[in-house]
Design an enzyme around this catalytic site. Structure first.
Site, short mmCIF file in Angstrom:
data_model
loop_
_atom_site.label_atom_id
_atom_site.label_comp_id
_atom_site.label_asym_id
_atom_site.label_seq_id
_atom_site.Cartn_x
_atom_site.Cartn_y
_atom_site.Cartn_z
N LYS A 38 -1.01 -7.16 -10.69
CA LYS A 38 -0.45 -8.29 -9.93
C LYS A 38 -0.79 -8.16 -8.45
O LYS A 38 -1.13 -7.07 -7.98
CB LYS A 38 1.07 -8.33 -10.14
CG LYS A 38 1.82 -7.11 -9.62
CD LYS A 38 3.26 -7.09 -10.09
CE LYS A 38 3.99 -5.87 -9.57
NZ LYS A 38 5.32 -5.70 -10.18
N ARG A 136 17.66 -8.27 -11.99
CA ARG A 136 16.67 -9.15 -11.41
C ARG A 136 16.33 -10.24 -12.43
O ARG A 136 16.79 -11.36 -12.31
CB ARG A 136 15.43 -8.35 -10.99
CG ARG A 136 14.40 -9.16 -10.27
CD ARG A 136 13.28 -8.30 -9.70
NE ARG A 136 12.42 -7.72 -10.71
CZ ARG A 136 11.34 -6.99 -10.42
NH1 ARG A 136 11.01 -6.74 -9.16
NH2 ARG A 136 10.58 -6.50 -11.38
N TYR A 264 0.33 -6.48 24.82
CA TYR A 264 1.39 -7.46 25.13
C TYR A 264 2.71 -6.78 25.44
O TYR A 264 3.07 -5.78 24.81
CB TYR A 264 1.59 -8.39 23.93
CG TYR A 264 0.46 -9.37 23.71
CD1 TYR A 264 0.01 -10.21 24.73
CD2 TYR A 264 -0.15 -9.47 22.46
CE1 TYR A 264 -1.03 -11.12 24.51
CE2 TYR A 264 -1.17 -10.37 22.23
CZ TYR A 264 -1.61 -11.20 23.26
OH TYR A 264 -2.62 -12.08 23.04
N MET A 313 -2.51 -9.80 16.96
CA MET A 313 -2.86 -10.53 15.74
C MET A 313 -4.17 -10.03 15.13
O MET A 313 -4.28 -9.82 13.92
CB MET A 313 -2.98 -12.03 16.03
CG MET A 313 -3.11 -12.86 14.77
SD MET A 313 -3.35 -14.62 15.09
CE MET A 313 -1.82 -15.09 15.86
#
Ligand SMILES: *Cc1c(COP(=O)(O)O)cnc(C)c1O
Length: 367
Positions: A38, A136, A264, A313
């Site tokens: 998956k 779940r 940043y 990013m």
């Protein structure tokens, strides 16, 4: 032209084989192996990995969603594929591509039977999921009679499997809980054994289940994370080999002076003259901001260099003061030589999350 892509996720099928064989060594030879592929095979490539697992001897594969199974079928994978979370919206493809649904609600079973009216198939195998404590997905033990009744009322439905999922199979403090899950599962299994006049496969173990509770192997196991080289605790982890290595190169090197900052918000401030390298990958590639500000390091020319400042990013910066390196040198962000478990990120993430988040813009290459 460069010989290799700058940022790439290298996939090592030799490591996959080693992990596969290690898991097999915990099991009786007749126990079937279901390879869980998956989420693009835990962030790698479901077709490459799925096909190779079949070659190594996995008799079944598993995915989360129907479209993940369809991709494998279109690539020529023929073994049974279990879909953990089939959605009714895609049920036509489930039947059309002969995928096997995990069934945990009556609602889904009804939808499946409706769909089967439009198909020429004689029967469809399902795996019934039982909730034994994860809370779940899964039917409760109190629902066994009603499931059986529902199945008996539908001639085209066959129970190909009964399964459950362990909540904490890698956790030594939860051994009693895991054992209780296993015995609840045994109860469900013997119920179906008594009431069905044909055989089906039982399975409960995930990777850590195989490594810590091999006595609960039943007919089949579902291996995910361990195939990719990670465990749920340091002992498991040490036995395995990372399949995926995230690599890049130094895009730029610069020397900064005491008091200069990096990135940043100026989160890193140099206390002395420092050498800073910029790497061309960032949070859009899947390197979360939690790895910034010294929490993780990368490997460059055999030396560990911390990520400094905030992850951007498309880029991140590392402190390579005292490390012999040049622009263009290769960097291992994580992988074979040092893994995500070496990162100082405490309880903030797990290998499952780190490896499945490497974004599609990072090219996958076989090595
Ligand atoms: C993801 C998943 C697995 C594989 O678990 P690992 O811990 O990665 O081995 C097995 N079964 C189910 C139902 C899953 O969702």
């Amino acid at each position: 032209m460069s010989k290799v892509l700058e940022t790439r996720l290298e996939i090592d099928l030799g490591a996959l084989e080693t992990n596969f064989n290690l898991l097999k060594s915990y099991l009786s030879p007749k126990t079937k192996m279901m390879g869980v592929v998956k989420a693009s095979a835990y962030g790698t490539d479901s077709i490459i990995i799925g096909k190779h697992l079949v070659k190594l001897g996995a008799q079944h594969l598993a995915v989360a969603y129907i479209d993940e199974g369809v991709r494998l079928r279109k690539a020529g994978v023929e073994v049974p594929i279990l879909v953990f979370y089939p959605q009714l919206e895609e049920i036509q493809n489930l039947v059309g591509y002969q995928l096997t649904p995990s069934v945990y609600t009556h609602h889904f079973l009804e939808g499946l039977c409706q769909e089967l009216k439009h198909h020429q198939v004689d029967s469809v195998g399902i795996h019934i999921k039982i909730n034994t404590g994860l809370n779940r997905l899964g039917f409760e033990l109190t629902e066994l009679d009603s499931i059986l009744e529902h199945i008996h009322s539908e001639k085209k439905i066959k129970v190909a499997g009964v399964f459950s999922h362990l909540a904490a199979s890698g956790n030594k403090d939860e051994v009693e809980f895991t054992k209780a899950q296993i015995s609840k599962f045994e109860e469900a299994r013997s119920y179906f054994k008594t009431h069905l006049n044909y055989t089906f496969k039982s399975h409960i173990c995930n990777s850590s289940g195989i490594l810590n509770f091999p006595e609960a192997e039943f007919d089949m196991v579902r291996a995910g994370i361990a195939l990719y080289g990670y465990g749920n605790n340091p002992t498991e982890h040490k036995m395995l080999k990372a399949v995926a290595s995230l690599k890049t190169v130094i895009a730029q090197l610069r020397t900064i002076q005491k008091g200069d900052s990096v990135g940043y918000e100026r989160k890193f401030k140099a206390e002395k003259t420092s050498k800073i390298a910029t790497l061309p990958l960032g949070y859009a590639d899947g390197i979360s901001r939690i790895f910034g500000n010294g929490k993780a390091h990368v490997l460059i020319n055999g030396k560990k260099a911390p990520i400094v400042g905030n992850v951007c990013m498309d880029t991140l910066m590392i402190n390579v003061t005292g490390i012999d390196c040049e622009e263009g040198d290769e960097v291992e962000v994580f992988g074979k030589n040092h893994t995500v478990l070496d990162f100082d990120i405490e309880q903030q993430t797990i290998p499952y999350e780190v490896i499945t988040r490497i974004s599609q813009r990072v090219t996958r290459v076989l090595v």
